[in-house]
Design a protein around this motif. Sequence first.
Motif, PDB file in Angstrom:
ATOM      1  N   ILE A 396       0.846  -1.166   0.104  1.00  0.00           N
ATOM      2  CA  ILE A 396      -0.181  -0.203  -0.073  1.00  0.00           C
ATOM      3  C   ILE A 396       0.908   1.250   0.089  1.00  0.00           C
ATOM      4  O   ILE A 396       2.005   1.377   0.670  1.00  0.00           O
ATOM      5  CB  ILE A 396      -1.022   0.116   1.173  1.00  0.00           C
ATOM      6  CG1 ILE A 396      -1.620  -1.240   1.331  1.00  0.00           C
ATOM      7  CG2 ILE A 396      -1.791   1.196   1.312  1.00  0.00           C
ATOM      8  CD1 ILE A 396      -2.863  -1.528   0.139  1.00  0.00           C
ATOM      9  N   LYS A 399       0.693   7.390   1.517  1.00  0.00           N
ATOM     10  CA  LYS A 399      -0.222   8.431   1.774  1.00  0.00           C
ATOM     11  C   LYS A 399      -1.457   7.658   1.832  1.00  0.00           C
ATOM     12  O   LYS A 399      -2.405   8.134   2.633  1.00  0.00           O
ATOM     13  CB  LYS A 399      -0.207   9.125   0.241  1.00  0.00           C
ATOM     14  CG  LYS A 399      -1.215  10.325   0.597  1.00  0.00           C
ATOM     15  CD  LYS A 399      -1.077  11.214  -0.734  1.00  0.00           C
ATOM     16  CE  LYS A 399      -2.204  12.338  -0.656  1.00  0.00           C
ATOM     17  NZ  LYS A 399      -2.026  13.392  -1.745  1.00  0.00           N
ATOM     18  N   LEU A 400      -1.816   6.784   1.147  1.00  0.00           N
ATOM     19  CA  LEU A 400      -3.266   5.905   1.502  1.00  0.00           C
ATOM     20  C   LEU A 400      -3.098   5.259   2.740  1.00  0.00           C
ATOM     21  O   LEU A 400      -4.360   5.283   3.608  1.00  0.00           O
ATOM     22  CB  LEU A 400      -3.482   5.038   0.320  1.00  0.00           C
ATOM     23  CG  LEU A 400      -4.798   4.139   0.436  1.00  0.00           C
ATOM     24  CD1 LEU A 400      -6.091   5.146   0.324  1.00  0.00           C
ATOM     25  CD2 LEU A 400      -4.874   2.821  -0.389  1.00  0.00           C
ATOM     26  N   TRP A 401      -1.964   4.770   3.210  1.00  0.00           N
ATOM     27  CA  TRP A 401      -1.934   4.058   4.509  1.00  0.00           C
ATOM     28  C   TRP A 401      -2.122   5.076   5.520  1.00  0.00           C
ATOM     29  O   TRP A 401      -3.065   4.769   6.507  1.00  0.00           O
ATOM     30  CB  TRP A 401      -0.656   3.407   4.491  1.00  0.00           C
ATOM     31  CG  TRP A 401      -0.087   2.533   5.731  1.00  0.00           C
ATOM     32  CD1 TRP A 401       0.454   3.137   7.044  1.00  0.00           C
ATOM     33  CD2 TRP A 401      -0.658   1.478   6.041  1.00  0.00           C
ATOM     34  NE1 TRP A 401       0.556   2.109   7.847  1.00  0.00           N
ATOM     35  CE2 TRP A 401      -0.188   0.909   7.394  1.00  0.00           C
ATOM     36  CE3 TRP A 401      -1.333   0.302   5.326  1.00  0.00           C
ATOM     37  CZ2 TRP A 401      -0.356  -0.055   7.672  1.00  0.00           C
ATOM     38  CZ3 TRP A 401      -1.406  -1.171   5.571  1.00  0.00           C
ATOM     39  CH2 TRP A 401      -0.965  -1.487   6.913  1.00  0.00           C
ATOM     40  N   ARG A 403      -3.951   7.847   5.501  1.00  0.00           N
ATOM     41  CA  ARG A 403      -5.151   8.324   5.298  1.00  0.00           C
ATOM     42  C   ARG A 403      -6.225   7.325   5.889  1.00  0.00           C
ATOM     43  O   ARG A 403      -7.192   7.903   6.669  1.00  0.00           O
ATOM     44  CB  ARG A 403      -5.610   8.731   4.021  1.00  0.00           C
ATOM     45  CG  ARG A 403      -4.838   9.862   3.186  1.00  0.00           C
ATOM     46  CD  ARG A 403      -5.313   9.994   2.097  1.00  0.00           C
ATOM     47  NE  ARG A 403      -6.590  10.754   1.649  1.00  0.00           N
ATOM     48  CZ  ARG A 403      -7.500  10.683   0.661  1.00  0.00           C
ATOM     49  NH1 ARG A 403      -6.781  10.391  -0.609  1.00  0.00           N
ATOM     50  NH2 ARG A 403      -8.462  11.522   0.661  1.00  0.00           N
ATOM     51  N   LYS A 514      -5.412   0.795  -4.745  1.00  0.00           N
ATOM     52  CA  LYS A 514      -4.575   1.207  -3.811  1.00  0.00           C
ATOM     53  C   LYS A 514      -3.956   2.656  -4.397  1.00  0.00           C
ATOM     54  O   LYS A 514      -3.422   3.489  -3.668  1.00  0.00           O
ATOM     55  CB  LYS A 514      -3.294   0.373  -3.234  1.00  0.00           C
ATOM     56  CG  LYS A 514      -2.456  -0.058  -4.726  1.00  0.00           C
ATOM     57  CD  LYS A 514      -1.584  -1.178  -4.041  1.00  0.00           C
ATOM     58  CE  LYS A 514      -0.593  -1.801  -5.463  1.00  0.00           C
ATOM     59  NZ  LYS A 514       0.203  -2.888  -4.877  1.00  0.00           N
ATOM     60  N   TYR A 515      -4.051   2.782  -5.798  1.00  0.00           N
ATOM     61  CA  TYR A 515      -3.492   3.999  -6.197  1.00  0.00           C
ATOM     62  C   TYR A 515      -4.372   5.345  -6.308  1.00  0.00           C
ATOM     63  O   TYR A 515      -3.741   6.350  -5.992  1.00  0.00           O
ATOM     64  CB  TYR A 515      -2.951   3.557  -7.808  1.00  0.00           C
ATOM     65  CG  TYR A 515      -1.893   2.718  -7.761  1.00  0.00           C
ATOM     66  CD1 TYR A 515      -0.781   2.814  -7.114  1.00  0.00           C
ATOM     67  CD2 TYR A 515      -2.492   1.404  -8.349  1.00  0.00           C
ATOM     68  CE1 TYR A 515       0.232   1.595  -7.314  1.00  0.00           C
ATOM     69  CE2 TYR A 515      -1.407   0.302  -8.490  1.00  0.00           C
ATOM     70  CZ  TYR A 515      -0.126   0.412  -7.832  1.00  0.00           C
ATOM     71  OH  TYR A 515       0.758  -0.489  -7.778  1.00  0.00           O
ATOM     72  N   GLY A 517      -7.479   5.147  -4.532  1.00  0.00           N
ATOM     73  CA  GLY A 517      -8.282   5.478  -3.654  1.00  0.00           C
ATOM     74  C   GLY A 517      -9.774   4.830  -3.708  1.00  0.00           C
ATOM     75  O   GLY A 517     -10.599   5.206  -2.755  1.00  0.00           O
ATOM     76  N   GLU A 532     -14.953   6.677  -2.383  1.00  0.00           N
ATOM     77  CA  GLU A 532     -13.895   7.276  -2.598  1.00  0.00           C
ATOM     78  C   GLU A 532     -13.306   7.786  -1.011  1.00  0.00           C
ATOM     79  O   GLU A 532     -14.243   8.088  -0.243  1.00  0.00           O
ATOM     80  CB  GLU A 532     -13.725   8.353  -3.516  1.00  0.00           C
ATOM     81  CG  GLU A 532     -14.915   9.219  -3.347  1.00  0.00           C
ATOM     82  CD  GLU A 532     -14.767  10.420  -4.381  1.00  0.00           C
ATOM     83  OE1 GLU A 532     -13.843  10.664  -5.245  1.00  0.00           O
ATOM     84  OE2 GLU A 532     -15.880  11.214  -4.686  1.00  0.00           O
ATOM     85  N   LEU A 533     -12.071   7.952  -0.745  1.00  0.00           N
ATOM     86  CA  LEU A 533     -11.781   8.459   0.484  1.00  0.00           C
ATOM     87  C   LEU A 533     -11.789   9.734   0.688  1.00  0.00           C
ATOM     88  O   LEU A 533     -11.299  10.626  -0.070  1.00  0.00           O
ATOM     89  CB  LEU A 533     -10.086   7.628   0.386  1.00  0.00           C
ATOM     90  CG  LEU A 533      -9.613   7.719   1.905  1.00  0.00           C
ATOM     91  CD1 LEU A 533     -10.414   7.047   2.850  1.00  0.00           C
ATOM     92  CD2 LEU A 533      -8.066   7.227   1.924  1.00  0.00           C
TER      93      LEU A 533
END
Length: 999
Positions: A396, A399-401, A403, A514-515, A517, A532-533
């Motif tokens: 992952i 940045k996504l992790w 968030r 994972k890219y 979100g 979406e996140l």
Amino acid sequence: MRRFLRPGHDPVRERLKRDLFQFNKTVEHGFPHQPSALGYSPFLHLMAIGTRSGAIKLYGAPGVEFMGLHEENNTVTQIHFIPDQCQLVTLLDDNSLHLWSLKQHSGASELREEHRFTLKGPPGSPPSATQITAVLPHSSREVLYLGTESGNIFVVELPSFRVLEDRTITSEAVLQRVPEDYCNRRSCELVEALREHPKNPDQILIGYSRGLIVLWDLQNSKATHHFLGSQQLENLYWQRDGSKFISCHYDGSYTQWPVSSDNRQPEPLENLVPYGPFPCKAISKIYWQTTKNGLPYIIFQGGMPRASYGDRHSISVVHGSQQTAFDFTSRVIDFFIIFSSEPTAEFDDPSAMVVLAEEELVVIDLKSAGWPAVHPPYLASLHCSAITCSHHVSNIPLKLWERIISAGSKQNVHYSNMPWPIDGGTNIAPDPPQRDLLLTGHEDGTVRFWDASGVCLHLLYKLSTVRVFLTDADPNDNMNTLGEDEWPPLRKVGTFDPYSDDPRLGIQKIYLCKYSGYLAVAGTAGQVLVMELNDEDAEHVVDHAEADLLQDQEGYRWKGHEKLKTRDGPVRFEAGFQPFVLVQCQPPAVVTSLALHSEWKLVAFGTSHGFGLFDHQQKRLVFVKCTLHPSDQLALEGPLSRVKSLKKSLRQSFRRIRRSRVSSRKRRGGGGNASEVQEANAKFDQDTLQEMELAPVQRKIEARSAEDSFTGFVRTLYFADTFLRDSSRHCPSLWAGTNGGTVYAFCLRVPPAERRMDEPVRAEQAKEIQLMHRAPVVGILVLDGRSTPLPEPLEVAHDLSKSPDMQGSHQLLVVSEEQLKVFTLPKVSSKLKLKLTALEGCRVRKVTVANFGSCKTDDYSENDLAVLTNLGDIQIISLPLLKLQIRYPCIRKEDVSGIASCVFTKYGQGFYLISPSEFERFSLSTKWLVEPRCVVDMPEVSSNNHVHNRSGMENAARKSRSSGDYGEDERKSGRLMEHALLNDEKVLKEIQSTLEGGR
């Protein structure tokens, strides 16, 4: 030498396979199934849990885990740590005792079973005479005191488990000074509790089930005090200074008793029924903890009024005027309190309460106001709502992790900030090389995000889809809200909640990019949500679209459940993944396949009726395709009409049998037409089995009928940018595989980014492939010109993968339950195949592409197929040549749910459910291995105790050597003692010289 080698044997390849592939079951994630016993060592700061299947698991600081398994597979009923030692004793329900030790090996600690023992009585004695009911490891670390059903207490030596018969405490000796009227009124019965005096190790407290409590002098072998209880005894607890102790009873009361230095008959100081005056449940365990401010903590299990709260599982904490009854949703197995264990400390000062319930572990912070729960770093209750599906995402982006963690931290504000209190041992495993997520879908409509990077499966974030729909339960309801004057003061704790408001909410498929979100989840009632996140709370309207998969075909009528009703108007969502569009399949059948392409902003979904494609950027349905066969009425009954389905399938079976009998009679009685019929049948068989090329060792595979039920069931969906129409131009495409062995391919026209919102996405069917045996299609994959699987969407854009080779010819790999087959593109002509069912007798259940790296060099890695079969075997098959590399037995073939729950990772690991609450983690790779590696060092103890212990072990060693008759158990115990003393040079020399003298 070449002619002696087996055909196809390549020594270089064999060496490379050893560097690439290795099967290991590495760690069990989640909560132990059917726990039965709990133990804690204040000395080691380790907790032990035993189960009904005979497993014992030790836990300390995050990452410190050990597991052992008793050979007998009997229920573990009690666990006791030996004071100031890296040892523990377990008692099983077959009355056997087992000694376990933590020993260091190759730089890490291991849990080993050292010795086992069963207490035996004199010949002719009943089993109850030696049935162990209470165990007390003495602080001298030399002996165990074993209370039995007969009322006798046996003393056994450690570590040899030799019974010291001259030190047995008989019930007759105990009753010698008991008043006659009390003695005549009640016998000792079984030993309920044994407790050592906290200040005087030569005294132990003995509690008998009928209420008699005795303070026994070990030095003089006599009772010094008798405490005459009037109620059935459940448990005992010493106060820290040894001046008083507490007894708790079956009638829901507890009594405080003084221990005086004289021989006067003690009278109880206090007898209290906390939740009286009405009949109450038994108080099965109690703690009395002293504090600096003078107000004690009184903590007890049970005691609730029977009539109104007899079905509750509670533990009450009382501190001055503050009182809370913690209410658990499953039965409490046991609990313990973490408090100051320093011998010089004047007060207990409890810090945490650790409760083992049947379905979860709950830790309560006793230091913070309101006594909040502590978020556990391991032992997560995976099955707090039943797991319905799983999805793993490797590597992952940071940045996504961050968030996701941020969204999860906002959900955990009600948890305590206290550090995890069970912190024994040291985790020496290397840090995880990457961040991995395991997503689990649940029956209650939630998706949980787990940190699966290391040994501890830790909950990061929980997503609920319930807010989108109208259900009977209001998500704003607070189960813990209590009125000010409510009594008993119950407070619900824990996360285990097996009841779902509506089974249609269940999550069936998950797909996370994972890219970008973007997240897509699909459920039991045909609902597909695209999310979406968002880092902040938001309120917005969720757009709706319907996908009629039957396309208004006549003659079809859905007999299953209705679709979920949606909320009108804006819906408020917490920070995290927030739905922005809902696609509702009609009929609202279970979604059986899902694919998301975040670069093209498309989501594909399939059910037992067909599949569709939705443009979630324009919020527009692109197309739907019905895959139903005219005879496939069973697909219209839905999962909630299984009784009707069973009846119908039985009727169909009987009709087929009758038809086959009639047709066989007609063939036999056909006269001159018999030869024509035989010729036609032979030609049909030859055509049908043309693809098989039957060899002598192959099994004959019967072709499946197109009329078999669920042929339209869509098993897999796959997006690819490949050559579909001709070899000069590649285009986006969608592939779908069904249960009837059909593969559909659609060409897609996705407008360029600058016109993406102005022009619609268009789709046109380009290919339809029918496999000869109509075996269900479980996987589809396109290989580029270098025979490499196409990269994931946006993977190339993030410079995490090479661009696919669009110069050479592409290949299509279709994996059915029976075989793997490679076709050339765009002509779709068969190139090669591997027949698994014909050769192995197995069927493919799961398949994925995994990257295997060499453990010898970082420069070499390769992509292979990991295939799980219905026999529980995992086969690794090379790409693109489809050569079987190696086979490993992984899951028992009888474990159908375990096979169905298996999920592979991108780097050769996997997870499957070994129980409703536990994932078994395994690795197929030599390079990617996540397993516990930890050390438990022996903390320092006082010098007096150390000398005492050493001399006791020396005496035990001398006794065992001097006895002339060596039994097998005694020989084992002698070896164990010698091994335990290897670190003491003086003792080692003494033992060695004695042994030499004996020779």
